[in-house]
Design an enzyme around this catalytic site. Structure first.
Site: not given
Length: 660
Positions: A112, A412
């Site tokens: 399709k 961090c």
């Protein structure tokens, strides 16, 4: 009740009309077909249940329309219908099963194409007009533009009258090339093809490489009994027909049809054009007429629609997020797209090295996917509208501590970073860990921001009745939160251990520890006090490497971690878990499994849970370290990879006895 139903119907109609205009007129749809279809089905359901609220202006009685004021409206010679559609292969098979082929099975299957629908009218072998589908009754006359498409013959060798349906499209390669030079880029090739076809100046249209596949004819200008004969004749007349169309007859089975669909799905990324599904049609024209039509679609055809694997979007901003381990992850905020069954508004960028490698910055158009159908990720830059690339900041956005680089990632290093703390609490409460019901990310963030909680242990000391003064918190909700906290105290030790967030310690490694008699806090603590002995002991366990061994030892020598364990022990949490492995289950214990396919009467999650309870370890993908691949029906690519790695295969029959 009636007013609520009326309001929902009104809201649905308003929303669907908006989407119709976006899709058919503006060529800029904001939602995928999957979402649109769900809303249409809901409206149909309500109108069927409450017919007194169904009005003549309902979208369920009409078709979407691509009619524009810029082009003349012309009536179609016959209604141009849509296709019925399904998103599930079982429903597709059910549709096939319901057709009475009268011992003459005949079906065609073709991709399709995700393009722009067009209807071509030939009179005495000459292209007379070309109309858009419009609202199914009227279409816009785009003949002058269609004549510029080189793949559409203007004259035929035979003086026949034909009405043909086709799909105008643009190849993936040309889409990328053209989009680079457009002031406002299109998000996909379908919208670009539609936009080009509707340009007022046909000289502009001629400059674009539009393409077309003819897929159906609507009149009796040519008399044929079957679709395969008609298709062959169309090709002979000079029309471009998709070479992937395949015809199945009595010699074939439904299984072969489904296998061909699977083959198309597998190869779809290699096609030069975009597809959004496959179309199945009854080939016998006499049977088509017997099956008939609804006002919306022919009963002899069905579209099996795919959910998008990827899509294009624009990066509006880039933010950096801090995880529970302190890892800094850059995330792109993007225009909303629908991929693999979900709306996506943000996608991971992994790390600084990845951003640099694809040259990404704010404003660029990117390809977005859902890796493993779960995590949204930016795959590549499609159109570069910025200069340079985004750089991760030198300081943590939450606590301003200077970030440090470990491998490809920034971290961090501040253990007291507020982002790290709140993410640890979220992880602790998550479904895979302690599964504390009611503690959503939003509620946890609220409690943290109000300084009611700072770590996981505060969940067990906080007076939740203090929340009564805040909007949205009533007695019932607070009691539910308290009950959830109490219920978490009964969770098995494996869940508590996982919830502590020890780096790289996952469910599989915990199972390996338990199977090797390291199944309690006291045993793990005692072992890790002698670091060298612990290291050598852990490395003897197959599946535990140096990195995870060091992380475990470090965790059971960390004062903060040990204080948490002691806190939970004092609350009478379970600090030991017995994994009973009898003789029958020795085959499973500690072995690494992966699973593929479907299993009659069992969902995959049930199979996995039952085997995990007997000591099995499950991986999500096939690697060389795997012991067994469990294979059900419709096995995927995992089977092929497992065979190439000489991994042992187990069938459903092999494991069935373990599921009782």
């Amino acid at each position: 009740m009636s007013s609520k139903v009326q309001q929902e119907i009104a809201d649905l109609k308003k929303l669907i009309r908006k989407w119709d205009k976006e899709y058919y007129v503006d060529s800029l749809p904001s939602v995928e077909d999957f979402v649109y279809d769900k809303h249409i089905l809901r409206l149909q359901e309500l109108e069927s249940k409450y017919p007194e609220y169904k009005t003549l202006d309902s979208p369920t009685l009409k078709f979407g329309s691509d009619l524009l004021n810029d082009f003349k409206e012309v009536e179609h010679s016959a209604p141009i219908l849509s296709l019925d559609k399904v998103y599930d292969l079982d429903l597709l098979k059910s549709w096939i099963d319901k057709i009475d082929f009268n011992n003459s099975f005949n079906i065609s299957v073709e991709p399709k194409i995700d393009g722009c629908s067009i209807v071509l009218y030939y009179k005495d072998g000459v292209l007379e007009k070309a109309l858009t589908r419009g609202n199914g009754k009227f279409g816009n006359d785009v003949t002058i533009n269609v004549r510029t498409i080189r793949y559409i013959p203007l004259f035929l060798d035979e003086k026949v009258d034909l009405v043909l349906r086709g799909e105008v499209y643009i190849t993936k390669e040309n889409f990328l090339k053209i989009n680079k030079f457009l002031e406002k880029p299109y998000t996909n090739s379908r919208n670009l093809a539609s936009g080009i076809l509707r340009r007022v100046d046909s000289r502009e249209v001629a400059n674009f490489p539009l393409n077309i596949f003819i897929y159906d004819f609507l009149n009796a200008g040519l008399e044929f009994k079957t679709n395969d004969l008609a298709t062959a004749r169309l090709k002979k007349l000079g029309f471009k027909v998709n070479p992937l169309i395949r015809f199945f007859d009595l010699k074939n089975s439904i299984g072969e049809v489904l296998n061909y669909i699977a083959d198309i799905i597998k190869k779809r990324d290699s096609f030069e054009y975009e597809i959004d599904g496959v179309v199945l049609k009854v080939s016998d024209f006499a049977l088509r007429e017997r099956l008939g039509y609804t006002a919306h679609h022919p009963k002899w055809a069905m579209a099996y629609k795919f959910e998008a694997l990827s899509d294009f979007s624009r990066v509006n901003s880039i933010v950096v997020q801090v995880g529970r381990s302190g890892k800094i992850t850059p995330v792109a905020n993007i225009d909303k797209v629908f991929v693999s069954g979900a709306f996506i508004t943000s996608a991971t960028l992994h790390n600084q090295d990845y951003i640099r490698s694809i040259g990404l910055n704010v404003g660029d158009v990117v390809k977005v996917s859902r890796r493993g159908d779960v995590i949204p990720a930016v795959e590549m830059v499609i159109n570069k509208f910025s200069t340079g690339f985004f750089k991760v900041p030198d300081n943590c956005p939450a606590c301003k501590t200077a970030v440090v680089k470990e491998g490809a990632h920034f971290f961090c290093p501040n253990n007291n970073c507020p982002s790290v703390a709140v993410e640890r609490i979220k992880y602790f409460c998550s479904k895979n860990c302690m599964d504390i019901e009611g503690f959503s990310d939003k509620i946890i963030s609220f409690l943290f921001e109000k300084k009611f909680i700072f770590s996981e242990i505060d969940l067990y000391t906080f007076d939740f009745y203090k929340l009564l003064e805040f909007k949205g918190f009533k007695d019932r909700k607070i009691n539910n939160l308290i009950n959830s906290i109490e219920a978490s105290k009964k969770k098995p030790f494996s869940k508590l251990l996982l919830s502590m967030g020890i780096k790289d310690l996952g469910e599989n490694t915990i199972m390996l520890l338990f199977l090797n008699n390291l199944n309690s806090f006291s045993k793990l603590f005692k072992l890790c006090q002698d670091r060298y002995f612990a290291f050598s002991t852990l490395l003897k366990i197959k599946g535990i490497g140096e990195k995870i061994a060091l992380n475990i030892i470090e965790a059971f020598n960390d004062s903060v971690m040990l204080n948490k364990f002691k806190f939970f022990e004092n609350l009478e949490f379970k600090m030991e878990e017995v994994v009973a492995i009898d003789g029958e289950n020795k085959l499973l214990a500690g072995k690494k499994f992966c699973i593929t396919g479907t299993f009659n009467g069992y969902s995959r999650s049930i199979v996995i849970d039952k085997l995990k309870n007997k000591g099995a370890i499950f991986n999500t993908c096939v690697t060389g370290s795997l012991d067994f691949l469990i294979v059900g029906e419709k096995a995927g690519s995992k089977l092929k990879k497992a065979l190439s790695l000489n991994i042992k295969i187990m069938s459903f029959e092999d494991i069935k006895s373990y599921l009782d």
